[in-house]
Design a protein around this motif. Structure first.
Motif, PDB file in Angstrom:
ATOM      1  N   PRO A   1      46.934  83.094  68.680  1.00 28.54           N
ATOM      2  CA  PRO A   1      48.332  82.980  69.152  1.00 28.54           C
ATOM      3  C   PRO A   1      49.189  84.131  68.648  1.00 28.54           C
ATOM      4  O   PRO A   1      48.949  84.685  67.568  1.00 28.54           O
ATOM      5  N   LEU A   2      50.202  84.470  69.413  1.00 24.87           N
ATOM      6  CA  LEU A   2      51.054  85.608  69.058  1.00 24.87           C
ATOM      7  C   LEU A   2      51.702  85.427  67.696  1.00 24.87           C
ATOM      8  O   LEU A   2      51.868  86.391  66.944  1.00 24.87           O
ATOM      9  N   TRP A   3      52.094  84.195  67.362  1.00 24.53           N
ATOM     10  CA  TRP A   3      52.788  83.992  66.095  1.00 24.53           C
ATOM     11  C   TRP A   3      51.864  84.175  64.896  1.00 24.53           C
ATOM     12  O   TRP A   3      52.329  84.271  63.761  1.00 24.53           O
ATOM     13  N   LYS A   4      50.551  84.213  65.138  1.00 22.69           N
ATOM     14  CA  LYS A   4      49.611  84.498  64.047  1.00 22.69           C
ATOM     15  C   LYS A   4      49.339  85.992  63.910  1.00 22.69           C
ATOM     16  O   LYS A   4      48.788  86.422  62.892  1.00 22.69           O
TER      17      LYS A   4
ATOM     18  N   ALA B   1      51.272  88.533  63.216  1.00 27.69           N
ATOM     19  CA  ALA B   1      52.554  89.030  62.727  1.00 27.69           C
ATOM     20  C   ALA B   1      52.493  90.493  62.327  1.00 27.69           C
ATOM     21  O   ALA B   1      53.529  91.156  62.245  1.00 27.69           O
TER      22      ALA B   1
ATOM     23  N   MET C   1      56.417  90.934  63.476  1.00 27.64           N
ATOM     24  CA  MET C   1      57.306  89.810  63.752  1.00 27.64           C
ATOM     25  C   MET C   1      57.378  88.917  62.513  1.00 27.64           C
ATOM     26  O   MET C   1      56.533  88.999  61.609  1.00 27.64           O
TER      27      MET C   1
ATOM     28  N   SER D   1      57.687  84.912  60.795  1.00 27.83           N
ATOM     29  CA  SER D   1      57.034  83.617  61.003  1.00 27.83           C
ATOM     30  C   SER D   1      58.029  82.471  60.997  1.00 27.83           C
ATOM     31  O   SER D   1      57.634  81.302  60.988  1.00 27.83           O
ATOM     32  N   LYS D   2      59.314  82.777  61.028  1.00 29.46           N
ATOM     33  CA  LYS D   2      60.330  81.743  60.897  1.00 29.46           C
ATOM     34  C   LYS D   2      60.285  80.752  62.052  1.00 29.46           C
ATOM     35  O   LYS D   2      60.406  79.540  61.855  1.00 29.46           O
ATOM     36  N   LEU D   3      60.106  81.249  63.265  1.00 32.24           N
ATOM     37  CA  LEU D   3      60.151  80.362  64.433  1.00 32.24           C
ATOM     38  C   LEU D   3      59.022  79.347  64.391  1.00 32.24           C
ATOM     39  O   LEU D   3      59.249  78.143  64.579  1.00 32.24           O
ATOM     40  N   ALA D   4      57.786  79.798  64.159  1.00 30.91           N
ATOM     41  CA  ALA D   4      56.653  78.874  64.134  1.00 30.91           C
ATOM     42  C   ALA D   4      56.811  77.840  63.022  1.00 30.91           C
ATOM     43  O   ALA D   4      56.545  76.644  63.221  1.00 30.91           O
ATOM     44  N   GLU D   5      57.277  78.284  61.856  1.00 31.03           N
ATOM     45  CA  GLU D   5      57.474  77.355  60.749  1.00 31.03           C
ATOM     46  C   GLU D   5      58.576  76.356  61.056  1.00 31.03           C
ATOM     47  O   GLU D   5      58.465  75.168  60.740  1.00 31.03           O
TER      48      GLU D   5
ATOM     49  N   GLN E   1      57.390  73.593  63.409  1.00 31.95           N
ATOM     50  CA  GLN E   1      56.581  72.607  62.699  1.00 31.95           C
ATOM     51  C   GLN E   1      57.440  71.713  61.811  1.00 31.95           C
ATOM     52  O   GLN E   1      57.266  70.490  61.778  1.00 31.95           O
TER      53      GLN E   1
END
Length: 543
Positions: free
Chosen positions: A493-496, A498, A512, A514-518, A521
């Motif tokens: 996934p794109l959020w991985k 970074a 990028m 990691s705030k959005l993915a965290e 969740q």
């Protein structure tokens, strides 16, 4: 070489004609040291001698009020005629008797792009590139007007890199149109576009694109150095530059990427790579380039990662089939019969019973025929090309089987091999695999599996020794870069992802946060606990 002359000291027009005649076409750099004359008549004589028998080069004489001689030099067909007429109209009504070039540029000319030159080198290159030169009596300088008006193809979808999902715009032959398309993708002053000219005869314009906060200065310097050292009469397409600046000219593998897509260029620049846009071609070059990028398509990053990963694994599988299937078939039928089930072995043996050629000759006949049909399909008109290639393959294959020239299993093997080669996204990478198929086939026909494995080991060793502008060609597999495996055989996934690829020379690896993915969740984005829904009572609304 150029025979120098001082215009200010000469009174004979013949000297300027002699100067022009003495020029060979290695003259641009020397010509930049030849200054324009104060006298318009001497400049006119030199231009006439230089462009003798050039019917498309127009010298338009006119007068700036009050009675000041001037001339415009342009190439018919490369200039915007309407803007040229407006420029002449403004100059003819100048008035006041002040004819300094600086005043004309700053107050009179209705042109947004102007440049002042005091030598013939810059003047000739600009005029032959589509600009218009203005020379005025009593001025040792010329004004170069950027009023180009050449016909150009409209922006359309790239034919060599079609996608199911993604932008449908592709580069065209106009350099400035292409640079504007890249600029629209990356709206940042960090995007640098350095201009150069290559080719003694063609004086082809090109632009080196990079992000100065990402691309390593040493990489940019190396690209500029190699381009500056090109000594050739003309550059007509970016493929000529690719062959001249690549690291290993004898390797079958492409070491420079080419693309028609602005989004691919933007993505490459964001990885710290350098792009080269060439005037007159829709294909831009990108360096460095490694093997895994042959298997990556632009839509891999526009589809969800599960789909992209599945398709990428499929490409790698068919890459191996495209490279080895004919050789494996020949090796098995010639040396390793025990690897086939008995029923299948009997079926293959029965189909080959009446064939007069050994399996390797069969394979060569079918492979060469298939490549000829594919080439014919490309060269024929589009309306009939695909039909001829498909029908030709069907008719020739069926007729060859019925005539007993080749066996039916060989037709199946060659068909699978041909289809497999079409799954490789990069055309130049697919060509390399198609070429390597033949030596592996020969080795398999002589030594069986041992020959195939030996060829694959040599191929792997060559790739491990290959470099593209200093980057190992097998990166991130060799040397191993565990963090970059997220975008190698599969795409996570794109959020991985970074960080940018570590095997590329780059100044900033962070891509990028990691705030959005965290946050998703933490806020219960999976079960939607923070999203409130108003449930109306079933009794609501009843009378």
């Amino acid at each position: 070489m150029l025979r120098r002359s001082s215009f200010g000291k000469s009174d004979k027009a013949g000297e300027y004609s002699e100067l022009a005649d003495s020029l060979d076409y290695q003259f641009i750099e020397e010509l930049k040291e030849t200054k324009l004359s104060l006298l318009l008549s001497e400049n006119h004589d030199f231009i006439n001698a230089m462009f003798q028998d050039c019917s498309d080069v127009i010298v338009r004489e006119f007068e700036i009020e009050p009675h000041i001689p001037a001339l415009l030099l342009f190439v018919d067909g490369l200039t915007n005629t309407e803007l040229l007429n407006d420029t002449m109209k403004s100059l003819m009504l100048l008035g006041g008797g002040e004819i300094a070039i600086e005043r004309i540029v700053s107050t009179i000319l209705p042109v947004s792009q102007t440049q002042v030159s005091d030598n013939y080198g810059d003047l000739l290159v600009s005029v032959l590139g589509g600009d218009t030169a203005l020379l005025v009596e009593g001025n040792p300088k010329a004004v170069l007007l950027g009023i180009r008006g050449t016909e150009k193809r409209s922006v359309g979808e790239p034919e060599t890199e079609t996608v199911v999902r993604g932008p449908r715009e592709g580069f065209v032959e106009s350099l400035r149109t292409n640079t504007s398309m890249v600029r629209r993708k990356l709206k940042t002053p960090r995007l640098k576009m350095k201009s150069m000219t290559v080719g003694k005869e063609s004086n082809t314009n090109l632009v080196i694109c990079y992000l100065d906060d990402l691309a390593m200065p040493s990489l940019v310097e190396e690209v500029v150095k190699r381009l500056e050292q090109i000594e050739i009469d003309a550059i007509l397409e970016s493929g000529m530059i690719e062959e001249l600046i690549q690291d290993d000219a004898y390797s079958p593998f492409p070491q420079i990427q080419y693309t028609e897509r602005p989004d691919v260029i933007a993505s490459a620049l964001l990885q710290g790579r350098v792009a080269i846009l060439v005037d007159g071609t829709p294909f831009a070059l990108v360096v460095p380039f490694v093997f895994i990028q042959i298997m990556q398509a632009s839509e891999d990053y526009y589809e969800r990662f599960q789909i992209a990963s599945l398709l990428r694994l499929l490409r790698y599988t068919f890459l191996f089939l495209s490279l080895t299937t004919p050789a494996l078939y020949v090796a098995i039928t010639t040396f390793h019969h025990e690897l086939l089930p008995t029923t299948l072995m009997l079926s293959v043996a029965a189909s080959r019973e009446a064939i007069p050629f050994p399996a390797v000759v069969e394979a060569f006949i079918m492979e060469i025929t298939f490549e000829a049909l594919r080439e014919a399909g490309i060269r024929l008109p589009k309306a009939v090309g695909s039909a001829v290639s498909i029908l030709g393959a069907l008719v020739v294959g069926q007729a060859a089987v019925q005539a007993g020239i080749v066996s039916a299993p060989m037709v199946i093997v060659v068909s699978i091999t041909g289809i497999a080669s079409f799954t490789i996204p990069r055309y130049n990478g697919a060509i390399a695999i198609r070429m390597l198929r033949f030596p592996i086939l020969i080795a398999g026909s002589i030594f069986g599996f041992y020959g195939i494995f030996f060829c694959l080991m040599i191929l792997l060793g060559h790739m491990a020794n290959l470099r593209s502008f200093g980057v190992p060609y097998l990166s991130p597999f060799g040397p191993l870069s565990a963090g970059d495996m997220k975008d190698a055989l599969v795409r996570t996934p794109l959020w991985k992802m970074a960080n940018r690829p570590a095997f590329m020379p780059i100044q900033d690896t962070q891509r990028m946060g990691s705030k959005l993915a965290e946050q998703i969740q933490q806020d219960g984005g999976v079960d939607g606990s923070r999203i409130h829904h108003e449930h109306k009572s079933s009794e609501e609304g009843k009378p």
